[in-house]
Design a protein around this motif. Sequence first.
Motif, PDB file in Angstrom:
ATOM      1  N   TRP A  54      11.688   5.008 -18.829  1.00  0.00           N
ATOM      2  CA  TRP A  54      11.375   5.414 -20.192  1.00  0.00           C
ATOM      3  C   TRP A  54      10.418   4.460 -20.891  1.00  0.00           C
ATOM      4  CZ3 TRP A  54      12.285   2.912 -24.786  1.00  0.00           C
ATOM      5  CH2 TRP A  54      13.166   1.833 -24.759  1.00  0.00           C
ATOM      6  N   ILE A  63       6.643   5.408 -20.773  1.00  0.00           N
ATOM      7  CA  ILE A  63       6.137   6.612 -21.433  1.00  0.00           C
ATOM      8  C   ILE A  63       5.006   6.195 -22.376  1.00  0.00           C
ATOM      9  CG2 ILE A  63       6.696   8.523 -22.991  1.00  0.00           C
ATOM     10  CD1 ILE A  63       9.599   8.363 -21.903  1.00  0.00           C
ATOM     11  N   ASP A  72       3.192   8.022 -24.710  1.00  0.00           N
ATOM     12  CA  ASP A  72       3.237   8.509 -26.084  1.00  0.00           C
ATOM     13  C   ASP A  72       4.305   7.730 -26.857  1.00  0.00           C
ATOM     14  OD1 ASP A  72       2.879  10.235 -28.359  1.00  0.00           O
ATOM     15  OD2 ASP A  72       4.691  11.309 -27.719  1.00  0.00           O
ATOM     16  N   GLU A 119       5.796   8.123 -29.736  1.00  0.00           N
ATOM     17  CA  GLU A 119       6.881   8.933 -30.313  1.00  0.00           C
ATOM     18  C   GLU A 119       7.868   9.369 -29.231  1.00  0.00           C
ATOM     19  OE1 GLU A 119       9.065  10.209 -33.343  1.00  0.00           O
ATOM     20  OE2 GLU A 119       7.181   9.153 -33.573  1.00  0.00           O
ATOM     21  N   ALA A 120       7.358   9.811 -28.103  1.00  0.00           N
ATOM     22  CA  ALA A 120       8.218  10.229 -26.989  1.00  0.00           C
ATOM     23  C   ALA A 120       8.988   9.029 -26.431  1.00  0.00           C
ATOM     24  CB  ALA A 120       7.386  10.885 -25.891  1.00  0.00           C
ATOM     25  N   ARG A 121       8.335   7.862 -26.367  1.00  0.00           N
ATOM     26  CA  ARG A 121       9.001   6.650 -25.879  1.00  0.00           C
ATOM     27  C   ARG A 121      10.125   6.246 -26.827  1.00  0.00           C
ATOM     28  NH1 ARG A 121       4.794   3.687 -25.047  1.00  0.00           N
ATOM     29  NH2 ARG A 121       4.796   2.707 -27.101  1.00  0.00           N
ATOM     30  N   ALA A 171      11.792   8.233 -28.853  1.00  0.00           N
ATOM     31  CA  ALA A 171      12.850   9.247 -28.733  1.00  0.00           C
ATOM     32  C   ALA A 171      13.689   8.998 -27.483  1.00  0.00           C
ATOM     33  CB  ALA A 171      12.241  10.643 -28.707  1.00  0.00           C
ATOM     34  N   LYS A 172      13.028   8.706 -26.362  1.00  0.00           N
ATOM     35  CA  LYS A 172      13.761   8.455 -25.120  1.00  0.00           C
ATOM     36  C   LYS A 172      14.580   7.169 -25.238  1.00  0.00           C
ATOM     37  CE  LYS A 172      14.523   9.426 -20.727  1.00  0.00           C
ATOM     38  NZ  LYS A 172      14.481  10.689 -20.051  1.00  0.00           N
TER      39      LYS A 172
END
Length: 163
Positions: free
Chosen positions: A117, A120, A122, A124-126, A128-129
């Motif tokens: 994770w 990642i 991005d 925002e995606a990182r 969130a994860k």
Amino acid sequence: MCCDGALFNRAVSRPEEIGQLAAFGIEAITVGDKVRFPLPCPMLDGASCTIYEHRFHICRSFKCKLLNRYLDGETDLETARQTVANAKQQIAAVAALDPAAAIMRGRLDLYKTEKDWTRIEDPEARRAKGKLMFSARVLDQYLDTHFRRRPEAKTADQAGEAE
């Protein structure tokens, strides 16, 4: 929480219960001399067992840490209820981030990707994860502390079954 898969991903059954598992359409997983069945239990309907009178030995005999503490007089009913409510609140918070992670099997799959994770790209995606990973770990620590009966050295991702 033991039947719905939040605490464990499978339960140990007795070899003599294989026919009963099959009769209810439940997959029996045999490894060596141990028989297991997957959780969440397909006989669970909401919060009710549809085969309560015919449930398996593990279902009749399992007592989580919290229940044992209550029965031993180490905790009172109100504290026990609050502990369950806190667990359900944490499960719901994890489920809001990833519905699959509400059950142990989903969290075990999630933990297999734990090292990935941080890669990642991005942001925002990182984030969130990362939030999901953190929330799942906090949940499992809470479940280990208050509900699961197993040696303290075993963590949630090392063992996911009721015995």
